[in-house]
Scaffold this active site. Structure first.
Site, PDB file in Angstrom:
ATOM      1  N   ASN A 155     111.628 -18.801   9.062  1.00 14.51           N
ATOM      2  CA  ASN A 155     111.984 -19.653  10.217  1.00 14.51           C
ATOM      3  C   ASN A 155     110.979 -20.774  10.487  1.00 14.51           C
ATOM      4  O   ASN A 155     111.338 -21.795  11.066  1.00 14.51           O
ATOM      5  CB  ASN A 155     112.283 -18.817  11.471  1.00 14.51           C
ATOM      6  CG  ASN A 155     111.145 -17.926  11.873  1.00 14.51           C
ATOM      7  OD1 ASN A 155     110.154 -17.804  11.161  1.00 14.51           O
ATOM      8  ND2 ASN A 155     111.280 -17.295  13.019  1.00 14.51           N
ATOM      9  N   GLU A 253     103.238  -9.563  12.941  1.00 10.44           N
ATOM     10  CA  GLU A 253     103.993 -10.236  14.000  1.00 10.44           C
ATOM     11  C   GLU A 253     105.449  -9.955  13.710  1.00 10.44           C
ATOM     12  O   GLU A 253     106.013 -10.491  12.755  1.00 10.44           O
ATOM     13  CB  GLU A 253     103.663 -11.726  13.988  1.00 10.44           C
ATOM     14  CG  GLU A 253     103.728 -12.320  15.361  1.00 10.44           C
ATOM     15  CD  GLU A 253     104.861 -13.277  15.495  1.00 10.44           C
ATOM     16  OE1 GLU A 253     106.015 -12.788  15.642  1.00 10.44           O
ATOM     17  OE2 GLU A 253     104.601 -14.484  15.424  1.00 10.44           O
ATOM     18  N   CYS A 287     111.180 -15.865  16.959  1.00 10.57           N
ATOM     19  CA  CYS A 287     110.947 -14.582  17.621  1.00 10.57           C
ATOM     20  C   CYS A 287     110.544 -14.759  19.081  1.00 10.57           C
ATOM     21  O   CYS A 287     110.471 -13.789  19.811  1.00 10.57           O
ATOM     22  CB  CYS A 287     109.928 -13.761  16.854  1.00 10.57           C
ATOM     23  SG  CYS A 287     108.534 -14.747  16.372  1.00 10.57           S
ATOM     24  N   GLU A 464      97.294 -14.250  16.285  1.00 11.02           N
ATOM     25  CA  GLU A 464      97.108 -15.455  15.484  1.00 11.02           C
ATOM     26  C   GLU A 464      96.792 -16.598  16.432  1.00 11.02           C
ATOM     27  O   GLU A 464      97.277 -16.622  17.554  1.00 11.02           O
ATOM     28  CB  GLU A 464      98.374 -15.761  14.679  1.00 11.02           C
ATOM     29  CG  GLU A 464      98.597 -14.725  13.603  1.00 11.02           C
ATOM     30  CD  GLU A 464      99.817 -14.953  12.731  1.00 11.02           C
ATOM     31  OE1 GLU A 464      99.722 -14.730  11.525  1.00 11.02           O
ATOM     32  OE2 GLU A 464     100.867 -15.345  13.270  1.00 11.02           O
TER      33      GLU A 464
END
Ligand code: ADP
Length: 484
Positions: A155, A253, A287, A464
């Site tokens: 994505n 993640e 997400c 992150e």
């Protein structure tokens, strides 16, 4: 049409500082999701190539770069990305489908992670305790953790790798990148830029093809000490299991199920605007996209009407068309999932205000889904429990603050949440109770390179961005030193 660009003249894996043409028994096709057209044919690589990539990275461990070198590389990479912004954006749009303006934003976002990591390199210099416990000097080193495996989704084909690579490079870790096979071209283009910088061979390596086979090698090789993964919860759990015997560090993640809360005192216009910007990014396939819109009963109808009007005006089309607001879904599998969740909601009593199930992907070969708003969504519906990953706004209601918090937390995920209210105390109170790693208060913005980002619960481990994104790749070493 096959894609043609100077950054894509070599379409191979990379190790030992160069692209590595390899005979492969099979190839796989990268497609333009807007048309279904083949963009490129790549070799389907597997365990043997993954081993070679890890060998190359492991060899680089012998000579960790100095802090100065790391900082310089990070800034040079960022400069290369910014200089090639338009070319990279065109490649992202071709293979991912997102509108060109979003793809340009993704390149800037990616460059930002390298710049941000560069800011933190100096803080990795050794420190010494000011006190001298036990009459000794105590020095704390920030050592590179080892080889880092960086496994990324489709994505954000460039930015997801940038987040991880920036942290690994800042920490001094050589890495092996494994992009999604649906979108490997942006990553290959990035490697073309990296090769221009002539980093020491083995510093950055790339492999793609048979994901499960490659993943197994990355998890099993002892030199790999950190596995940083963004993708589905199912694969994240598998990687965690595969890493357990080697006691490897994981940065995961995973999926989300973001609640978007609109209280009765919210600025409805602001909330609707933020929802649109958040929800339709990458056609709803991120997400941090709002997955459950929960609105206080007294304002639910007014809010839904605002959203309906805005969604009805969205232009669906290929990402390369400047008029396009919403591009295609990544593939037929993604389309079918969105279709199933919308159909399930309507069968359960929800109502579509605009859009709704599409009998076939609109646009024929491309997987375009009509932007959709559904109301009357209840917590048991599949679209409230699973990540929709599509251009669908499911709206439900709540009676009071306690119910809003309870409903929001009623998920195993905990990535992003959003709260809209004019009452600052309520915003703080609700945020403190939400088990989510990212909580927007009167904003639905997503992560930024400067701040730590990550999930609670089954949305993942680690962070992150910011200094924390670098520390994921650092191993502390404490040296008590006796002096004569
Ligand atoms: P999605 O469903 O969004 O495609 P995945 O979790 O399947 O998410 O994919 C994210 C990344 O994980 C991709 O690079 C994919 O190739 C990779 N991947 C998928 N299966 C495995 C596996 N068994 N081991 C390692 N990586 C995998």
């Amino acid at each position: 049409m096959p894609i043609d660009h100077p950054l894509l003249t070599e379409r191979h894996a990379s190790w030992a500082g160069a692209f590595q043409p390899r005979p492969a028994l099979r190839t796989f096709t990268v497609r333009d999701p807007a048309s279904g057209a083949a963009l490129a044919e790549l070799p389907e690589l597997g365990a043997a190539e993954a081993q070679l990539a890890v060998d190359s990275a492991a060899a680089a461990l012998a000579q960790p770069p100095t802090l100065g070198e790391r900082r310089r590389w990070l800034l040079e990479i960022a400069a290369e990305l910014r200089a090639e912004r338009d070319a990279l954006a065109a490649i992202i749009t071709a293979e991912n489908g997102k509108p060109l303006a979003e793809a340009q934003g993704e390149v800037d976002y990616a460059a930002g992670f390298f710049e941000e990591a560069a800011r933190h390199v100096e803080s990795l210099a050794p420190t010494e305790l000011p006190s001298r416990p036990r009459g000794l000097r105590w020095r704390i080193h920030h050592r590179p953790a080892g080889v880092a495996a960086l496994i990324t989704p489709w994505n954000f084909p460039l930015a997801m790798l940038a987040k991880k690579l920036a942290g690994a490079l800042a920490a001094g870790c050589p890495s092996v990148a494994k992009p999604a096979e649906l979108t490997p071209l942006s990553c290959i283009a990035l490697f073309s830029l990296l090769h221009r910088l002539r980093l020491p061979p083995g510093t950055v390596n790339l492999v793609f093809g048979r994901a499960a086979e490659i993943g197994r090698v990355l998890c099993e090789r002892p030199e790999v000490r950190v596995v940083s993964f963004t993708g589905s919860t199912a694969v994240g759990k598998l990687l965690a299991a595969q890493c357990a015997p080697g006691v490897k560090r994981l940065a995961l993640e995973l999926g989300g199920n973001a609640p978007f809360l609109v209280f009765e005192d919210a600025d409805l216009e602001l909330a609707a605007r933020e929802l649109l910007a958040n929800k339709f990014r990458c056609a709803g396939q991120t997400c941090v996209c709002a997955n459950r819109v929960l609105v206080a009963e007294p304002v639910a109808e007014a809010f839904a009407e605002r959203v309906r009007v805005a969604v009805a005006a969205l232009v669906v089309g290929p990402g390369c068309d400047p008029e396009t607001d919403v591009g295609p879904l990544i593939d037929r599998r993604g389309f079918d999932k969105v279709q199933r969740l919308v159909t399930d909601a309507l069968a359960g009593g929800a109502r579509a205000l605009v859009g709704g199930p599409a009998p076939e992907p609109i646009g024929g070969a491309g997987c375009f889904f009509p932007p959709t708003v559904i109301v009357g969504v209840t917590p048991s519906m599949r679209c409230a429990r699973e990540e929709t990953f599509g251009p669908v706004v499911p709206i439900g209601t709540f009676r009071d603050e306690a119910e809003a918090v309870r409903a929001s937390n009623d998920t195993e995920y905990g990535l992003a949440a959003y709260v809209f209210t004019r009452d600052a105390e309520r915003a703080e109170r609700v945020a403190a109770r939400l088990r989510f790693g990212h909580v927007g208060l009167n904003t639905a913005t997503g992560p930024t390179p400067e701040a730590p980002f990550g999930g609670m619960g089954q949305s993942g481990l680690g962070r992150e961005g910011g200094l924390d994104g670098v520390l994921e790749f650092v191993e502390l070493q404490t040296c008590p030193v006796a002096e004569d």
